[in-house]
Design an enzyme around this catalytic site. Structure first.
Site, PDB file in Angstrom:
ATOM      1  N   LYS A  49       0.876  -1.128   0.102  1.00  0.00           N
ATOM      2  CA  LYS A  49      -0.109  -0.027   0.048  1.00  0.00           C
ATOM      3  C   LYS A  49       0.893   1.179  -0.183  1.00  0.00           C
ATOM      4  O   LYS A  49       0.501   2.434  -0.435  1.00  0.00           O
ATOM      5  CB  LYS A  49      -0.857   0.030   1.206  1.00  0.00           C
ATOM      6  CG  LYS A  49      -1.978  -1.189   1.232  1.00  0.00           C
ATOM      7  CD  LYS A  49      -2.668  -1.405   0.006  1.00  0.00           C
ATOM      8  CE  LYS A  49      -3.550  -2.630  -0.039  1.00  0.00           C
ATOM      9  NZ  LYS A  49      -3.059  -3.929   0.416  1.00  0.00           N
ATOM     10  N   TYR A 267     -12.202 -14.679   2.519  1.00  0.00           N
ATOM     11  CA  TYR A 267     -11.457 -13.359   2.742  1.00  0.00           C
ATOM     12  C   TYR A 267     -10.791 -13.369   4.144  1.00  0.00           C
ATOM     13  O   TYR A 267     -11.920 -13.551   4.819  1.00  0.00           O
ATOM     14  CB  TYR A 267     -12.028 -12.218   2.433  1.00  0.00           C
ATOM     15  CG  TYR A 267     -10.884 -10.897   2.752  1.00  0.00           C
ATOM     16  CD1 TYR A 267     -10.049 -10.379   1.988  1.00  0.00           C
ATOM     17  CD2 TYR A 267     -11.184 -10.437   4.086  1.00  0.00           C
ATOM     18  CE1 TYR A 267      -9.121  -9.446   2.519  1.00  0.00           C
ATOM     19  CE2 TYR A 267     -10.493  -9.298   4.642  1.00  0.00           C
ATOM     20  CZ  TYR A 267      -9.573  -8.823   3.559  1.00  0.00           C
ATOM     21  OH  TYR A 267      -8.641  -7.819   4.119  1.00  0.00           O
ATOM     22  N   TYR A 293      -3.135 -12.288   3.385  1.00  0.00           N
ATOM     23  CA  TYR A 293      -2.713 -12.043   1.963  1.00  0.00           C
ATOM     24  C   TYR A 293      -1.523 -12.894   1.255  1.00  0.00           C
ATOM     25  O   TYR A 293      -1.512 -13.902   0.821  1.00  0.00           O
ATOM     26  CB  TYR A 293      -2.399 -10.588   1.683  1.00  0.00           C
ATOM     27  CG  TYR A 293      -3.760  -9.664   1.742  1.00  0.00           C
ATOM     28  CD1 TYR A 293      -4.379  -9.552   1.004  1.00  0.00           C
ATOM     29  CD2 TYR A 293      -3.738  -8.804   3.005  1.00  0.00           C
ATOM     30  CE1 TYR A 293      -5.441  -8.705   1.140  1.00  0.00           C
ATOM     31  CE2 TYR A 293      -4.770  -8.029   3.094  1.00  0.00           C
ATOM     32  CZ  TYR A 293      -5.734  -7.890   2.130  1.00  0.00           C
ATOM     33  OH  TYR A 293      -6.585  -6.904   2.088  1.00  0.00           O
TER      34      TYR A 293
HETATM   35  C1  LIG Z   1      -3.978  -5.107   0.053  1.00  0.00           C
HETATM   36  C2  LIG Z   1      -2.839  -6.275   0.095  1.00  0.00           C
HETATM   37  C3  LIG Z   1      -2.693  -6.995  -0.633  1.00  0.00           C
HETATM   38  C4  LIG Z   1      -3.870  -7.056  -2.165  1.00  0.00           C
HETATM   39  O1  LIG Z   1      -2.964  -6.260  -2.982  1.00  0.00           O
HETATM   40  P1  LIG Z   1      -4.292  -5.501  -4.032  1.00  0.00           P
HETATM   41  O2  LIG Z   1      -3.497  -4.536  -4.676  1.00  0.00           O
HETATM   42  O3  LIG Z   1      -5.460  -5.067  -3.126  1.00  0.00           O
HETATM   43  O4  LIG Z   1      -4.711  -6.624  -4.703  1.00  0.00           O
HETATM   44  C5  LIG Z   1      -1.769  -8.161  -0.916  1.00  0.00           C
HETATM   45  N1  LIG Z   1      -0.893  -8.096   0.158  1.00  0.00           N
HETATM   46  C6  LIG Z   1      -1.109  -7.278   1.382  1.00  0.00           C
HETATM   47  C7  LIG Z   1      -0.107  -7.584   2.431  1.00  0.00           C
HETATM   48  C8  LIG Z   1      -2.081  -6.347   1.467  1.00  0.00           C
HETATM   49  O5  LIG Z   1      -2.322  -5.537   2.253  1.00  0.00           O
END
Ligand SMILES: *Cc1c(COP(=O)(O)O)cnc(C)c1O
Length: 335
Positions: A49, A267, A293
């Site tokens: 991010k 999720y 993630y």
């Molecule tokens: C938000 C996030 C993702 C997903 O990324 P997107 O760009 O929303 O597909 C993957 N890994 C982490 C650690 C995240 O915070």
């Protein structure tokens, strides 16, 4: 840089390092696994991010905003990173936490990212549903209106897939960064693997690579939606990003490689594959991946390896998108 015409705030420490994972590669008897350490982008525990927010905060600053508004899950890395970014630029920030993963233990609500938001002094709002992106965005636009009446200058970072995917420019930049890191020829990469959530990282990376003429496949691992809906999302969004950087019809359906083999039960919820991936990375390599993630994405890579997708002589690069503070919101990970 392909993204050069867009206003950008400087947030991420780049270039992030590339490392080899020799013990994990050997244990899985598959390809050589490299990791792109985007968990090390610096901003308040790092992660993907930081790169994405460079373009939202860049636009907010250009518009002379003084308050950032953003929505995401309770245990969201996006919220934590946005709060840190706002603080770094002296902006006020209000975050709306959606109830995306109901019924979690108390740590989920109190620790990890949820804790860090409060530490950095964000104003919190609650949104009771987890699958209503438009509704959540509208609640933030309403809040922006209230602030505007008070003389503030709010900037909303939207959640719904319909907005211009500015954040993907951060991963267009990352694609160029990786190609430049590979350009001395000391390693070559046969495939990338990344978590695919909103698809911002996946689409930016894919668009950046193709715009620079690279054909390296990008495998997205579903962390939120099933393969079919994620594929549609990524195809559409990548072409949109292509347009933003001056390349029409950049990709076609065959560029979309997506699996949801490790998504179940959904999720932010663990399964045995994810537990195994988190434990293997930690114990073999001292590498921390997160429950929402990167643990799922690594489980997805392990699945691809075990189902014979790569040969032993190939090299693959796992994009470590961060998320490690969420480990503290999930107390039951130790095998
Ligand atoms: C938000 C996030 C993702 C997903 O990324 P997107 O760009 O929303 O597909 C993957 N890994 C982490 C650690 C995240 O915070």
């Amino acid at each position: 840089m392909l993204s050069k015409k867009f206003p950008r705030a400087m947030l991420a420490h780049t270039p992030t390092p590339i490392e080899k994972l020799p013990r994990l590669s050997k244990l899985l008897s598959g390809p050589n696994i490299y990791v792109k350490r985007d968990d090390c982008t610096g901003l308040a525990f790092g992660g993907n991010k930081a790169r994405q927010l460079e373009y939202y905060i860049g636009e907010a600053l250009q518009k002379k905003a003084d308050t950032i508004l953003i929505t995401s899950a309770v245990q969201s890395n996006y919220l934590r990173s946005a709060v840190a970014a706002a603080r770094k630029y002296g902006l006020d920030i209000e975050v709306q936490q959606e109830e995306r993963v109901p019924g979690q233990p108390s740590e989920y609500y109190k620790s990890g990212n949820a804790y860090l938001l409060k530490l950095m002094g964000a104003k919190l709002h609650h949104y009771p549903v987890g699958e209503d992106e438009e509704g959540a965005d509208n609640a933030m636009y309403d809040r922006a209106e209230v602030l505007r009446k008070k003389g503030k200058r709010p900037y909303v970072i939207p959640l719904a897939g319909t907005h211009t995917p500015l954040g993907a420019l951060g991963y267009v930049d990352c694609a160029e960064e990786i190609l430049s890191q590979l350009s001395d020829g000391s390693i070559w990469i046969d495939a990338f693997i990344t978590a695919s959530g909103s698809g911002t990282t996946h689409t930016g990376l894919l668009a950046g690579l193709r715009a620079r003429g690279s054909k390296i496949p990008v495998h997205g691992i579903c962390v939120r939606r099933d393969q079919k809906s994620q594929s549609e999302r990524v195809l559409k969004k990548t072409n949109e990003v292509g347009k933003m950087i001056g390349h029409e019809n950049l990709i076609s359906e065959k560029d979309i490689l997506i699996t949801d083999a490790t998504l179940s039960p959904g999720y932010g919820r663990l399964n045995d594959q994810v537990r195994e991936a988190i434990n293997l990375a930690a114990r073999e390599e001292g590498l921390l991946v997160d429950p929402v993630y990167t643990g799922k994405a690594l489980a997805g890579l392990i699945h691809l390896i075990r189902t014979g997708r790569f040969s032993k002589s190939q090299n693959v690069m796992f994009i470590h998108t961060g998320g490690t503070p969420a480990l503290f919101g999930y107390p039951d990970l130790i095998e």
